[in-house]
Design a protein around this motif. Structure first.
Motif, PDB file in Angstrom:
ATOM      1  N   ASP A   1     -15.551  -4.962  -3.123  1.00 35.96           N
ATOM      2  CA  ASP A   1     -15.513  -6.348  -3.592  1.00 35.96           C
ATOM      3  C   ASP A   1     -15.456  -7.339  -2.434  1.00 35.96           C
ATOM      4  OD1 ASP A   1     -15.415  -6.430  -6.645  1.00 35.96           O
ATOM      5  OD2 ASP A   1     -13.956  -4.879  -6.186  1.00 35.96           O
ATOM      6  N   PHE A   2     -14.795  -6.985  -1.355  1.00 32.98           N
ATOM      7  CA  PHE A   2     -14.806  -7.827  -0.158  1.00 32.98           C
ATOM      8  C   PHE A   2     -16.235  -7.976   0.359  1.00 32.98           C
ATOM      9  CE2 PHE A   2     -14.604  -8.224   4.494  1.00 32.98           C
ATOM     10  CZ  PHE A   2     -13.820  -9.365   4.626  1.00 32.98           C
ATOM     11  N   SER A   3     -16.962  -6.857   0.419  1.00 32.66           N
ATOM     12  CA  SER A   3     -18.351  -6.882   0.895  1.00 32.66           C
ATOM     13  C   SER A   3     -19.265  -7.600  -0.093  1.00 32.66           C
ATOM     14  CB  SER A   3     -18.850  -5.442   1.114  1.00 32.66           C
ATOM     15  OG  SER A   3     -18.008  -4.739   2.004  1.00 32.66           O
ATOM     16  N   SER A   4     -19.031  -7.390  -1.387  1.00 37.18           N
ATOM     17  CA  SER A   4     -19.862  -8.030  -2.410  1.00 37.18           C
ATOM     18  C   SER A   4     -19.761  -9.552  -2.329  1.00 37.18           C
ATOM     19  CB  SER A   4     -19.438  -7.560  -3.808  1.00 37.18           C
ATOM     20  OG  SER A   4     -19.654  -6.187  -3.970  1.00 37.18           O
ATOM     21  N   ALA A   5     -18.547 -10.054  -2.097  1.00 31.75           N
ATOM     22  CA  ALA A   5     -18.355 -11.504  -1.979  1.00 31.75           C
ATOM     23  C   ALA A   5     -19.103 -12.067  -0.772  1.00 31.75           C
ATOM     24  CB  ALA A   5     -16.865 -11.821  -1.879  1.00 31.75           C
ATOM     25  N   LEU A   6     -19.102 -11.314   0.334  1.00 26.27           N
ATOM     26  CA  LEU A   6     -19.835 -11.758   1.526  1.00 26.27           C
ATOM     27  C   LEU A   6     -21.335 -11.764   1.266  1.00 26.27           C
ATOM     28  CD1 LEU A   6     -17.850  -9.916   4.362  1.00 26.27           C
ATOM     29  CD2 LEU A   6     -17.725 -12.337   3.723  1.00 26.27           C
ATOM     30  N   ILE A   7     -21.818 -10.757   0.531  1.00 24.45           N
ATOM     31  CA  ILE A   7     -23.240 -10.708   0.164  1.00 24.45           C
ATOM     32  C   ILE A   7     -23.601 -11.916  -0.702  1.00 24.45           C
ATOM     33  CG2 ILE A   7     -24.962  -9.423  -1.184  1.00 24.45           C
ATOM     34  CD1 ILE A   7     -23.499  -6.850  -0.340  1.00 24.45           C
ATOM     35  N   ILE A   8     -22.724 -12.259  -1.643  1.00 26.11           N
ATOM     36  CA  ILE A   8     -22.954 -13.427  -2.506  1.00 26.11           C
ATOM     37  C   ILE A   8     -23.022 -14.696  -1.680  1.00 26.11           C
ATOM     38  CG2 ILE A   8     -21.894 -14.877  -4.298  1.00 26.11           C
ATOM     39  CD1 ILE A   8     -20.738 -12.277  -5.510  1.00 26.11           C
TER      40      ILE A   8
ATOM     41  N   ILE B   1      -8.395   2.593  -4.717  1.00 26.45           N
ATOM     42  CA  ILE B   1      -8.097   1.169  -4.671  1.00 26.45           C
ATOM     43  C   ILE B   1      -8.553   0.556  -3.349  1.00 26.45           C
ATOM     44  CG2 ILE B   1      -5.726   1.405  -3.805  1.00 26.45           C
ATOM     45  CD1 ILE B   1      -4.932  -0.891  -5.627  1.00 26.45           C
ATOM     46  N   LEU B   2      -8.472   1.337  -2.266  1.00 23.22           N
ATOM     47  CA  LEU B   2      -8.974   0.857  -0.976  1.00 23.22           C
ATOM     48  C   LEU B   2     -10.490   0.678  -1.011  1.00 23.22           C
ATOM     49  CD1 LEU B   2      -6.884   2.869   1.654  1.00 23.22           C
ATOM     50  CD2 LEU B   2      -6.916   0.385   1.319  1.00 23.22           C
ATOM     51  N   PHE B   3     -11.174   1.644  -1.607  1.00 21.49           N
ATOM     52  CA  PHE B   3     -12.615   1.562  -1.728  1.00 21.49           C
ATOM     53  C   PHE B   3     -13.012   0.384  -2.599  1.00 21.49           C
ATOM     54  CE2 PHE B   3     -16.799   3.597  -3.107  1.00 21.49           C
ATOM     55  CZ  PHE B   3     -17.416   3.300  -1.897  1.00 21.49           C
TER      56      PHE B   3
ATOM     57  N   MET C   1       0.822  -1.197   0.000  1.00 23.72           N
ATOM     58  CA  MET C   1       0.000   0.000   0.000  1.00 23.72           C
ATOM     59  C   MET C   1       0.868   1.264   0.000  1.00 23.72           C
ATOM     60  SD  MET C   1      -2.977   1.201  -0.145  1.00 23.72           S
ATOM     61  CE  MET C   1      -3.969  -0.242   0.200  1.00 23.72           C
ATOM     62  N   GLY C   2       1.974   1.211   0.750  1.00 22.28           N
ATOM     63  CA  GLY C   2       2.888   2.332   0.771  1.00 22.28           C
ATOM     64  C   GLY C   2       3.486   2.589  -0.598  1.00 22.28           C
ATOM     65  N   PHE C   3       3.782   1.493  -1.336  1.00 18.06           N
ATOM     66  CA  PHE C   3       4.333   1.589  -2.686  1.00 18.06           C
ATOM     67  C   PHE C   3       3.366   2.341  -3.596  1.00 18.06           C
ATOM     68  CE2 PHE C   3       4.352  -0.340  -6.949  1.00 18.06           C
ATOM     69  CZ  PHE C   3       5.632  -0.041  -7.353  1.00 18.06           C
ATOM     70  N   TYR C   4       2.079   1.997  -3.555  1.00 19.42           N
ATOM     71  CA  TYR C   4       1.079   2.629  -4.413  1.00 19.42           C
ATOM     72  C   TYR C   4       0.823   4.069  -3.979  1.00 19.42           C
ATOM     73  CZ  TYR C   4      -3.040   2.950  -7.419  1.00 19.42           C
ATOM     74  OH  TYR C   4      -3.931   3.321  -8.390  1.00 19.42           O
TER      75      TYR C   4
END
Length: 437
Positions: free
Chosen positions: A22-29, A15-17, A1-4
């Motif tokens: 996508d983390f939340s979307s996978a849990l919803i799925i 990119i964090l958002f 993250m520091g690199f980016y």
């Protein structure tokens, strides 16, 4: 993250958002609302990709249309000059592949956001690939095996990639840029062919060099990233070329676009339509310019021609003729990829086939130095697996002297690393071609 963050500063929020969505979307799925979770992921990722990468292209074309119709272009120009976040084409495709795989049941949704965010922001391949799928490194995120041999292998791969970029690609770029900057009406056929051949080597060694460096850095950290290139210029068909060129992207479009459209499960007509859609998107993915779209469709046309039966003819032809067909087709396609406009591309192609043999001697003396000529020969040598086979032969032939061979190998690696560093110290800023995609 520091690199980016170092390079993109406040755009790191994007990119964090993306990782959070996508983390939340996978849990919803995984919680049963499969279509909702998938829809959120696809709409979000395609939304940010369309806005940041293609809004300028879309609205500039709209402005041109309005101007031609004598209408006001004030509102259309408001979306021009949108900044392009580094690596957005790559990390949006990676995170979409994750949610689609969760939707299809190929992987389980991650319950650890830190692990998933590590996958999204993994710096060796974040900017320009290879495109790594979550299922490829899921286990490695929590249980990596670090060893001296793997670290050593990573250093070797990194040095090779750095040499590809600094020694071969940059020298080929010097010649290619010089040719493409010439007025086309002053360009001889020999110079035009020399320029596009140099660019063909440049883009291959530039991008494969970055991929090698990313794979090498990954190994140093205990990750095994997928291969991205497999000597594409030895292909005997355009279909084979795409199985060897930018393989992680090719497989991504195959698995998540082509198959989703129906693949070859329908009629021949629907299969050809699906292929054209895939190559249209492939061209558009590479850049917001009509030249990239033409480049993608150009490949799509030859893929369809081969599926119509030309591939059977190629199989019966001598390999030399099949290779020539591929190299000729790919070389012509690179003209569109390199040119700024379609008009420039056709003007360059016209120069290639005017067969004007008068050559600008001063140009050749400046751009085609002895050093550049040697680099072109090295590019030709290393774009085919002859060196790999030679290395295997030497290892087998002198297997009783493995220690001496190993020492020579490391001396060669140290030498090319030093030469690469020397090029870095004297070169001006010259980023990898795929950074802008």
């Amino acid at each position: 993250m520091g690199f980016y963050s170092w390079g993109e500063q406040e755009l790191v929020i994007l990119i964090l958002f993306s990782a959070i969505v996508d983390f939340s979307s996978a849990l919803i799925i995984e919680n049963g609302k499969k279509k909702l979770g998938l829809l959120i992921s696809i709409v979000f990722n395609l939304g940010i990709l369309l806005y940041f990468k293609y809004s300028d292209f879309a609205f500039s074309n709209l402005a041109n249309l309005l101007t031609n119709l004598n209408l006001s272009e004030v509102n259309a120009s408001k979306f021009s000059d949108v900044i392009l976040p580094l690596g957005i084409s790559f990390y949006t495709f990676q995170t979409m592949s994750y949610t689609i795989d969760v939707y299809r049941g190929h992987v389980k949704a991650s319950k650890n956001f830190l692990n998933f965010a590590t996958y999204v922001t993994l710096f060796p391949q974040l900017i320009a690939g290879p495109i790594v799928r979550y299922k490829d490194i899921e286990v490695q995120l929590t249980n990596r095996e670090n060893s001296v041999s793997l670290f050593t292998e990573g250093i070797e791969r990194f040095c090779i990639g750095l040499a590809k970029k600094m020694i071969i690609a940059n020298n080929c770029a010097f010649l290619a840029d010089g040719v493409f900057s010439m007025p086309h009406d002053e360009m001889s056929s020999s110079l035009a062919w020399l320029g596009i051949i140099a660019y063909s080597f440049q883009i291959y060694f530039d991008f494969s060099g970055y991929s090698d460096m990313a794979i090498g850095l990954g190994k140093m950290l205990g990750f095994n990233f997928p291969e991205n290139f497999n000597y594409p210029y030895i292909s005997k068909s355009i279909r084979e070329f795409w199985r060897r060129w930018h393989m992680t992207l090719s497989y991504w479009f195959r698995d998540y676009v082509y198959i989703s459209l129906g693949g070859n499960r329908g009629s021949n007509l629907s299969t050809y339509f699906n292929l054209f859609i895939v190559f249209f998107v492939t061209g558009l993915w590479h850049g917001a310019n009509w030249t990239f779209i033409i480049w993608g469709l150009f490949h799509g046309v030859f893929i369809v021609i081969e599926r119509l039966g030309f591939s059977k003819i190629l199989d019966k032809l001598p390999k030399l003729i099949s290779h020539f067909y591929v190299l000729f087709t790919i070389t012509i396609s690179w003209v569109f990829f390199r040119s700024d406009t379609i008009t420039d591309a056709f003007s360059f192609i016209k120069a290639m086939f005017t067969f004007n043999i008068e050559t600008n001697v001063e140009f050749l003396q400046f751009y085609l130095s002895k050093e550049t000529f040697v680099i072109l020969l090295l590019a030709l040598l290393f774009s085919i697996p002859i060196f790999k086979k030679f290395s295997q032969f030497i290892t087998y032939r002198f297997k009783t002297h493995l220690k001496a061979l190993t020492c020579m190998r490391y001396l060669c690696l140290i030498s090319i690393f030093i030469v690469s560093c020397l090029y870095i110290s004297v070169d001006s800023y010259n980023p990898f071609i795929y950074f802008r995609f």
